[in-house]
Design a protein around this motif. Structure first.
Motif, short mmCIF file in Angstrom:
data_model
loop_
_atom_site.label_atom_id
_atom_site.label_comp_id
_atom_site.label_asym_id
_atom_site.label_seq_id
_atom_site.Cartn_x
_atom_site.Cartn_y
_atom_site.Cartn_z
N TRP A 31 -13.69 1.24 -9.89
CA TRP A 31 -13.33 -0.06 -10.46
C TRP A 31 -12.50 -0.88 -9.46
O TRP A 31 -12.76 -2.07 -9.26
N ALA A 32 -11.54 -0.24 -8.82
CA ALA A 32 -10.70 -0.94 -7.84
C ALA A 32 -11.54 -1.44 -6.66
O ALA A 32 -11.34 -2.55 -6.16
N ARG A 33 -12.50 -0.64 -6.23
CA ARG A 33 -13.38 -1.04 -5.12
C ARG A 33 -14.24 -2.23 -5.54
O ARG A 33 -14.40 -3.19 -4.81
N TRP A 34 -14.81 -2.17 -6.75
CA TRP A 34 -15.66 -3.26 -7.21
C TRP A 34 -14.84 -4.53 -7.40
O TRP A 34 -15.29 -5.62 -7.06
N ARG A 35 -13.63 -4.39 -7.91
CA ARG A 35 -12.75 -5.54 -8.08
C ARG A 35 -12.41 -6.16 -6.72
O ARG A 35 -12.46 -7.37 -6.54
N ALA A 36 -12.09 -5.31 -5.75
CA ALA A 36 -11.77 -5.80 -4.40
C ALA A 36 -12.99 -6.49 -3.79
O ALA A 36 -12.85 -7.51 -3.11
N MET A 37 -14.17 -5.94 -4.05
CA MET A 37 -15.39 -6.54 -3.52
C MET A 37 -15.60 -7.95 -4.10
O MET A 37 -15.92 -8.89 -3.38
N ALA A 38 -15.39 -8.08 -5.39
CA ALA A 38 -15.59 -9.37 -6.05
C ALA A 38 -14.54 -10.40 -5.63
O ALA A 38 -14.80 -11.59 -5.66
N HIS A 39 -13.37 -9.93 -5.23
CA HIS A 39 -12.28 -10.84 -4.88
C HIS A 39 -12.00 -10.90 -3.38
O HIS A 39 -10.93 -11.34 -2.98
N LYS A 40 -12.97 -10.49 -2.57
CA LYS A 40 -12.79 -10.60 -1.12
C LYS A 40 -12.49 -12.04 -0.74
O LYS A 40 -13.04 -12.97 -1.34
N PRO A 41 -11.65 -12.24 0.26
CA PRO A 41 -11.37 -13.61 0.70
C PRO A 41 -12.62 -14.28 1.27
O PRO A 41 -13.52 -13.61 1.76
N GLY A 42 -12.64 -15.57 1.19
CA GLY A 42 -13.75 -16.33 1.74
C GLY A 42 -14.69 -16.80 0.65
O GLY A 42 -14.61 -16.35 -0.48
N TRP A 44 -17.96 -16.33 0.45
CA TRP A 44 -19.07 -15.43 0.16
C TRP A 44 -18.66 -13.99 0.32
O TRP A 44 -17.83 -13.65 1.14
N VAL A 45 -19.29 -13.13 -0.44
CA VAL A 45 -19.09 -11.69 -0.31
C VAL A 45 -20.27 -11.14 0.47
O VAL A 45 -21.41 -11.41 0.13
N MET A 46 -20.00 -10.39 1.49
CA MET A 46 -21.05 -9.66 2.18
C MET A 46 -20.74 -8.19 1.94
O MET A 46 -20.02 -7.55 2.68
N TYR A 47 -21.28 -7.66 0.84
CA TYR A 47 -20.75 -6.43 0.29
C TYR A 47 -21.09 -5.16 1.04
O TYR A 47 -20.46 -4.14 0.82
N ARG A 98 -20.92 -15.23 -5.89
CA ARG A 98 -20.53 -15.28 -4.48
C ARG A 98 -21.51 -14.57 -3.56
O ARG A 98 -21.23 -14.37 -2.38
N THR A 99 -22.65 -14.15 -4.08
CA THR A 99 -23.68 -13.53 -3.25
C THR A 99 -25.00 -14.24 -3.49
O THR A 99 -25.13 -15.01 -4.44
N LEU A 100 -25.94 -13.96 -2.65
CA LEU A 100 -27.26 -14.59 -2.76
C LEU A 100 -28.31 -13.53 -3.09
O LEU A 100 -28.20 -12.37 -2.67
N ASN A 101 -29.31 -13.93 -3.84
CA ASN A 101 -30.41 -13.04 -4.16
C ASN A 101 -31.18 -12.67 -2.90
O ASN A 101 -31.42 -13.51 -2.04
N ASP A 102 -31.58 -11.41 -2.80
CA ASP A 102 -32.42 -10.96 -1.70
C ASP A 102 -33.88 -11.04 -2.15
O ASP A 102 -34.32 -10.23 -2.97
N PRO A 103 -34.64 -11.99 -1.64
CA PRO A 103 -36.02 -12.15 -2.13
C PRO A 103 -36.93 -10.98 -1.75
O PRO A 103 -38.01 -10.85 -2.30
N PHE A 104 -36.50 -10.14 -0.83
CA PHE A 104 -37.32 -9.03 -0.39
C PHE A 104 -36.94 -7.70 -1.05
O PHE A 104 -37.57 -6.69 -0.82
N ALA A 105 -35.90 -7.72 -1.86
CA ALA A 105 -35.46 -6.50 -2.54
C ALA A 105 -36.46 -6.11 -3.63
O ALA A 105 -37.12 -6.96 -4.23
N SER A 106 -36.55 -4.84 -3.87
CA SER A 106 -37.46 -4.33 -4.90
C SER A 106 -36.92 -4.71 -6.29
O SER A 106 -35.74 -4.52 -6.57
N PRO A 107 -37.78 -5.21 -7.15
CA PRO A 107 -37.34 -5.55 -8.50
C PRO A 107 -36.94 -4.31 -9.31
O PRO A 107 -36.31 -4.42 -10.35
N ARG A 108 -37.28 -3.13 -8.82
CA ARG A 108 -36.88 -1.89 -9.49
C ARG A 108 -35.44 -1.50 -9.18
O ARG A 108 -34.88 -0.66 -9.86
N ASP A 109 -34.86 -2.09 -8.14
CA ASP A 109 -33.47 -1.78 -7.78
C ASP A 109 -32.52 -2.39 -8.79
O ASP A 109 -32.82 -3.42 -9.41
N PRO A 110 -31.34 -1.79 -8.96
CA PRO A 110 -30.34 -2.42 -9.84
C PRO A 110 -29.93 -3.78 -9.29
O PRO A 110 -30.02 -4.02 -8.08
#
Length: 119
Positions: A31-42, A44-47, A98-110
């Motif tokens: 949870w702390a990692r996900w929270r930090a990821m969502a609140h990264k400075p800047g 955009w998030v490049m996770y 804060r992120t962009l959709n990856d048009p090449f990602a598999s729709p089966r991925d979370p």
């Protein structure tokens, strides 16, 4: 470790799952990692880029933290799972904004793995 915003009942349910399937404290660390990821400075998030001192020793890098939290929600009873999902909702929304959709990602991925990663 106590994750703020969860009831004692939810924390006890999480502790039971951690003792049987994971390590104590894994839920809070994820949870702390996900929270930090969502609140990264800047703007955009490049996770995918590790940003801790020892990324090789952290089991929750990139989308792994969110995957763990989803697995945890699936293992909890309805009430505690609802509490955890309510806690994750604003973080998920912030991450998506804060992120962009990856048009090449598999729709089966979370959904968290269908976002563009750092170069």
């Amino acid at each position: 470790m106590v994750t703020p915003g969860l009831s004692a009942r939810a924390l006890a349910a999480i502790a039971r799952i951690e003792r049987s399937r994971f390590r104590p404290g894994d839920a809070h660390r994820a949870w702390a990692r996900w929270r930090a990821m969502a609140h990264k400075p800047g703007p955009w998030v490049m996770y995918a880029a590790p940003d801790d001192d020892l990324p090789c020793c952290d089991p929750f890098t990139g989308g792994d933290a969110r995957a763990f939290l989803e697995e945890l929600c699936s293992g909890l009873s309805r009430g505690p799972a609802r509490e955890l999902r309510a806690l994750l909702g604003p973080l998920d929304a912030r991450f998506l904004a804060r992120t962009l959709n990856d048009p090449f990602a598999s729709p089966r991925d979370p959904w968290w793995n269908r976002r563009l990663e750092a170069p």
